[in-house]
Design an enzyme around this catalytic site. Sequence first.
Site, PDB file in Angstrom:
ATOM      1  N   VAL A 105     -17.834  17.973  32.068  1.00 31.03           N
ATOM      2  CA  VAL A 105     -19.028  17.603  31.290  1.00 31.03           C
ATOM      3  C   VAL A 105     -18.823  16.360  30.425  1.00 31.03           C
ATOM      4  O   VAL A 105     -19.773  15.882  29.812  1.00 31.03           O
ATOM      5  CB  VAL A 105     -19.530  18.774  30.406  1.00 31.03           C
ATOM      6  N   TYR A 127     -11.782  21.135  15.955  1.00 33.48           N
ATOM      7  CA  TYR A 127     -12.678  22.170  16.487  1.00 33.48           C
ATOM      8  C   TYR A 127     -13.780  22.498  15.474  1.00 33.48           C
ATOM      9  O   TYR A 127     -14.973  22.519  15.822  1.00 33.48           O
ATOM     10  CB  TYR A 127     -11.868  23.430  16.819  1.00 33.48           C
TER      11      TYR A 127
END
Length: 248
Positions: free
Chosen positions: A61, A154
Site C-alpha cells: 500500500v 507508531y
Amino acid sequence: MDLRLSGTTALITGAASGIGRATALALAAEGVRVALLDRDAAALDETARGCRDAVVRVVDVTYEAQVEDAVSTSVEELGGLDGVVCCAGISGPVGSSIGEISLADWNAVFAVNVTGAFLVVAQALPALRASAAASVVLLASDSAFVSSPGMAPYCASKAALVQLGRSLSVDLAGDGIRVNTVAPSIVDTAMSRGDLGAEAFVDPEFAVQTPEDVASHVLYLVSPRSRAINGATILSDFGYSARSGFPA
Ligand SMILES: NC(=O)c1ccc[n+]([C@@H]2O[C@H](COP(=O)([O-])OP(=O)(O)OC[C@H]3O[C@@H](n4cnc5c(N)ncnc54)[C@H](O)[C@@H]3O)[C@@H](O)[C@H]2O)c1
C-alpha cells in the site's frame, strides 16, 4: 440486528492477517462481496478461502502505482464499491527512544500507516462517490491517545490517522461518504505477539480483545445502520483511558 450489508461491496487492506482478516471474514459472512488487499500473497489466499467469490490483490500500500492498479481493478471486478477498511499497518520500532530511531524507520511507519490509507482512499473515491451508502473505516489505535512507551513513530502515526479520518469526514460529507476510525487497545494478533512476545498472552496481565471483537466495531461503522456517525472514533480500550490519575 440486520446490518443491511448484504449485496454490498467492500475493499479491505491488511486482509491477510489479524484484524483485517477477521473483518473480511465477518463482512463476507454478512453477504458482502469483498476485495482483499495485502502484500502477503499466501496468507491472503487463506483469507480468500473463507470469503465467497473474493477479489484478491497482492499489493504494497505504500506504492502509488500498485495501489492505483489494485483498487481500480478491484472496483471493476466488484462492479462498484460501498466500503473501504484500511487495516494494513506496522508497529515499527518497539522499545526505542527517539535518539535510537532512524529516519528510515520513522518514514516506513508513516508510509504504511498513514500514506497507505491516504493512497487507498484517494484511489477509491470515484467508486465511493457512486455508492448510495459509502463508508470508510481506518484502523487507528488507542496509541493515538495514550502512549505505548518506546513506540513514538507508531503512536504519532495513529494520531495522524485519527485526524486524517476527521479531515476526510468533513471534506467528503458533501459526497455522501462517511469516514470513521476504530482505535482498539491490545488485540491478539501477529503484530501484538511480535511486539510483546507470545508469552505475554498466556494468562495476560492486561485486557486483550480478539480480532473478531474489533471486526464487529468495523462492521457497525461500515453498515448504513451507523449513518449518523461520521468523523468519529470508536475507542475500544475497556475504559482504560477514561480513568484519571486521581488517587481514589
Ligand atoms: N494488534 C493490536 O494490538 C492492534 C491494536 C490497535 C490497532 N491495531 C492496528 O490494526 C491494524 C491491523 O493490525 P493487526 O494487529 O491485525 O496486525 P497484523 O500484523 O496481524 O496484520 C497487518 C497486515 O497488514 C499487512 N501489511 C503491512 N504492511 C503492508 C503494506 N505495506 N502493504 C500491504 N499490506 C501490508 C501485513 O501483511 C498484515 O497482513 C494495524 O493498522 C494496527 O496498527 C492493532
